[in-house]
Write an enzyme that holds these catalytic residues in place. Structure first.
Site, PDB file in Angstrom:
ATOM      1  CB  SER A   1      -8.250 -10.826   0.873  1.00 32.82           C
ATOM      2  OG  SER A   1      -9.208  -9.697   0.404  1.00 32.82           O
TER       3      SER A   1
ATOM      4  CE1 TYR B   1      -5.317  -6.489   2.665  1.00 31.72           C
ATOM      5  CE2 TYR B   1      -6.302  -6.872   0.161  1.00 31.72           C
ATOM      6  CZ  TYR B   1      -6.446  -7.145   1.480  1.00 31.72           C
ATOM      7  OH  TYR B   1      -6.943  -7.602   2.328  1.00 31.72           O
TER       8      TYR B   1
END
Length: 256
Positions: free
Chosen positions: A146, A159
């Site tokens: 990501s 995350y």
């Protein structure tokens, strides 16, 4: 012929988190490119739906339900896959999750769940499949990271840490396994329309904040990840390893 091949005819590809969102899109795309896809996730019913969709388009798919946070289950299912297929050419580590908590509110359980799902699963799958790829003198591993692993965002510190770990893991595995012909790369998406982001993107203020730092001024469609993933997984990307390709509408160049 000078034009490199993006085709995957005769290749066998494992895709984790294949029941929905990005995993589903990659499964359909890789099947269309000629690969026989092996669908993995916890939810068998979702995998069966994807399998049926692939077969309705003339492709070939198989379902292997798996809890990717369980090392023992990974070893068992990967062994079953190899008993059936004998050789795997491509591994897509796509399984992932997020819990949006401020750093001061993160619990140990949240840390473990996110890290196990995002990082541990990708490493253990890579280890289980990559070891066999080395024995077969080749293969391609692609992890879905990501932009949160590269720039600081309000997406949750755990995350972000997990996705940064995936990027560094990609580099080290590529370095260690390159001499055996195993290529290891990752892609770093920004916001794409998936079941996990749908409720966020329905918030007009949230969406406007995203678009403000995205040069292309739109969120991505999951089908737009197929091309980058195919490039890195096919012979077209045969001299590319250890890299993370950000598929982000230009977000990471923005310097906001």
């Amino acid at each position: 012929m000078l034009l490199p091949s993006f085709r995957l005819d005769g290749k066998k590809a494992i895709i984790t988190g294949a029941g929905r969102g990005i995993g589903r899109a990659l499964a359909l795309g890789f099947s269309e490119a000629g690969a026989e896809v092996i669908l993995c996730s916890r939810t068998k019913s979702e995998l069966e739906q994807v399998k049926a969709e692939i077969e309705s388009r003339g492709g070939s798919a198989a379902v292997f339900p798996m809890d990717v946070t369980s090392t023992e289950e990974i070893k068992q299912v990967v062994a079953e896959i190899y008993q059936t297929y004998h050789q795997i050419d491509i591994l897509i580590n796509n399984a992932g999750m997020n819990i949006r908590s401020k750093a001061s509110d993160v619990t140990e359980d949240e840390w473990v769940r996110i890290m196990d799902t995002n990082v541990k699963s990708a490493f253990m799958m890579s280890q289980a499949v990559g070891t066999r790829m080395q024995e077969n003198n080749g293969g391609s591993i692609l992890s879905v990271s990501s932009v949160a692993g590269h720039v600081a965002l309000k997406t949750g510190v755990v995350y972000a840490a997990s996705k940064a770990a995936m990027i560094q893991m990609t580099k080290v595995l590529a370095y260690e396994w390159g001499s055996s012909g195993v290529r290891v790369n990752s892609i770093g998406p920004w916001y794409f329309e998936t079941p996990l982001t749908k409720h966020l993107l329905e918030d007009e203020n949230y969406l406007n904040d995203i678009l403000a730092v995205t040069p292309l001024k739109r969120v991505g469609q999951v089908e737009e990840l197929i091309g980058p993933a195919l490039f890195l997984s096919s012979e077209a990307g045969s001299y590319v390893t250890g890299q993370t390709l950000f598929v982000d509408g230009g977000m990471t160049i923005n310097g906001f």
